[in-house]
Design an enzyme around this catalytic site. Structure first.
Site, PDB file in Angstrom:
ATOM      1  N   CYS A   1       2.692  -5.523   6.678  1.00 52.29           N
ATOM      2  CA  CYS A   1       2.369  -5.129   5.302  1.00 52.29           C
ATOM      3  C   CYS A   1       3.536  -4.348   4.689  1.00 52.29           C
ATOM      4  CB  CYS A   1       1.093  -4.289   5.268  1.00 52.29           C
ATOM      5  SG  CYS A   1      -0.378  -5.331   5.422  1.00 52.29           S
TER       6      CYS A   1
ATOM      7  N   HIS B   1       0.822  -1.227   0.000  1.00 52.83           N
ATOM      8  CA  HIS B   1       0.000   0.000   0.000  1.00 52.83           C
ATOM      9  C   HIS B   1       0.846   1.262   0.000  1.00 52.83           C
ATOM     10  CE1 HIS B   1       0.420   1.017   4.379  1.00 52.83           C
ATOM     11  NE2 HIS B   1       0.517  -0.286   4.538  1.00 52.83           N
TER      12      HIS B   1
END
Length: 447
Positions: free
Chosen positions: A365, A346
């Protein structure tokens, strides 16, 4: 003793060591890991199989008939008969160069305690350093009486550059520790990373056409086309407490203008105490919403109806999300590779973290230095949402494989061998099996 063995016996020894049963504590995730490793796979070397279609074809190096087991591999930087990932070929050449440069030197141990050794020093350890680096006695006609002359300084700089240490020409605790570890340690490290590289897609195979490679050790991402890297960027990956797992998955879609679903522990630790302190207005200020469950069709509920004390104590688990745009933690776009680890790539508003050398800072992440650039590479343009206020899913025309690995030895853009710190301790667990008596020490820095 001194290790001057050729790479193949080294790799054969590694294979033999890894054939021993793994220690129970060495399992990468936990006993409840949702994915399996490939058959005969090894924690810390192999990627977990999230999507079987993403898995590279069985690497050809596994077929030892390519080599003459009696003769071994002669060390010539020849191309193999069958394709392998370019990193494998480069690391193989680097191992030969490393052995030529550093493996044949005297194994003189130098005490690590004391001030850093620097040019001109009269510290008696400077003579030991000189010997360890394979340099002869000091020239009696030299203008400096110190054994730490320009020759030693230059050799120390070379050693530091070759071992991923800060290059300053001074032998401090980190440099002395690396010298004392000996070349055998670093050869085994290269061998472990050769094994990791061997598991990546070879040019000309189905999955090598277009894929993303994330290296959690160096905190970098590469975009590959037709088996060759075409672009690269920095990333932020998981901390040692929440490491980014090694996995092979397929990126299937992106979310433009993503919501950020806060991890429940963050809701309990950060959100609930602030609501109790400042009132429910805190939720609107931060653009947070409460939802009634974790399903796709969840409904937004009034934060005033929530028992925030129960949330703060951990008695109630609550779903909170941040609205798109503004300072949203996900930035403009989220790249989805559906998996039960909850790992995705992201955008991030916290670009300052990209300036750090050690970027193992996330909950697992992968945060991107330039999400728009990755989006343009995947779609040809930055996908747009129809509304500023709502998340929108955009599917990729065809899924793109994503390989998340952990390369603690690699090749710099300038073609130099470079070592990265073993932040997740995966090398030390493998090295302990290679040499059960070896002390568990991380690479880089002193004791």
């Amino acid at each position: 003793g001194e290790m001057t063995s050729k790479p193949l016996p080294l790799l054969a020894a590694l294979a033999a060591a890894l054939a021993m049963p793994a220690l129970a504590a060495d399992v990468q995730g936990a006993t409840n890991d949702p994915y399996s490793l490939p058959a005969g796979g090894e924690q810390g070397l192999d990627m977990a199989v999230v999507d079987p279609e993403a898995m590279p074809e069985e690497p050809e190096q596994a077929d030892e008939r390519l080599f003459d087991m009696e003769e071994g591999w002669n060390g010539a930087p020849v191309d193999l008969m069958r394709p392998v990932h370019p990193l494998y070929t480069e690391l193989r050449r680097a191992l030969v160069r490393y052995q030529m440069d550093w493996s044949r030197l005297p194994r003189t141990l130098i005490p690590e305690k004391g001030l850093a050794l620097a040019p001109g020093t009269t510290d008696p350890r400077a003579m030991m350093l000189r010997q360890r680096l394979g340099l002869g006695p000091v020239d009696p006609l030299s203008p400096t009486a110190s054994p730490y002359d320009g020759l030693v300084e230059e050799r120390v700089r070379d050693f530091q550059a070759a071992h991923g240490l800060p290059v300053d020409g001074k032998a401090g605790p980190g440099t002395l520790a690396a010298l004392n570890r000996g070349s055998g340690f670093y050869e085994r490290l290269i061998a472990i990373n050769l094994e990791r590289a061997r598991r990546l897609p070879a040019p000309g195979t189905a999955n090598a056409k277009k894929y993303i490679l994330v290296d959690a050790a160096a905190a970098r991402l590469w975009m590959f086309e037709d088996g060759q890297p075409v672009d690269s960027m920095k990333v932020v990956v998981g901390t040692p407490q929440s490491p980014t797992p090694m996995m092979a998955a397929l990126m299937r879609y992106v979310n433009v203008n993503p919501y950020w679903n806060l991890p429940p522990d963050l809701v309990a630790k950060l959100v609930a105490p602030n609501v109790l302190k400042y009132g429910v207005g805190f939720m609107a200020d931060k653009r947070y919403q409460v939802l009634n469950n974790w399903e796709d069709d969840a409904k937004v509920i009034d934060p005033a109806t929530v028992d925030w004390k129960a949330v703060a104590s951990g008695a109630t688990e609550l779903r909170v999300r941040q609205l798109p745009g503004g300072s949203n933690f996900m930035g403009e776009i989220k790249f989805m590779l559906p998996n039960n680890y909850g790992i995705y790539l992201h955008d991030t508003p916290a670009k300052d973290l990209m300036q750090k050398d050690q970027r193992q800072l996330s909950n697992g992440c992968v945060r991107l230095e330039d999400a728009r650039r990755l989006a343009r590479w995947l779609f040809g343009e930055m996908p747009r949402a129809q509304s500023e206020d709502a998340e929108q899913r955009v599917d990729l025309a065809a899924p793109v494989p994503v390989y998340i690995t952990y390369l603690t030895a690699g090749i710099t853009p300038e073609g130099r061998l470079a070592f990265a710190p073993d932040t997740y301790g995966r090398d030390s667990r493998l090295l302990a099996r290679f040499d059960p008596l070896a002390p568990r020490r991380t690479v880089g820095g002193g004791r």
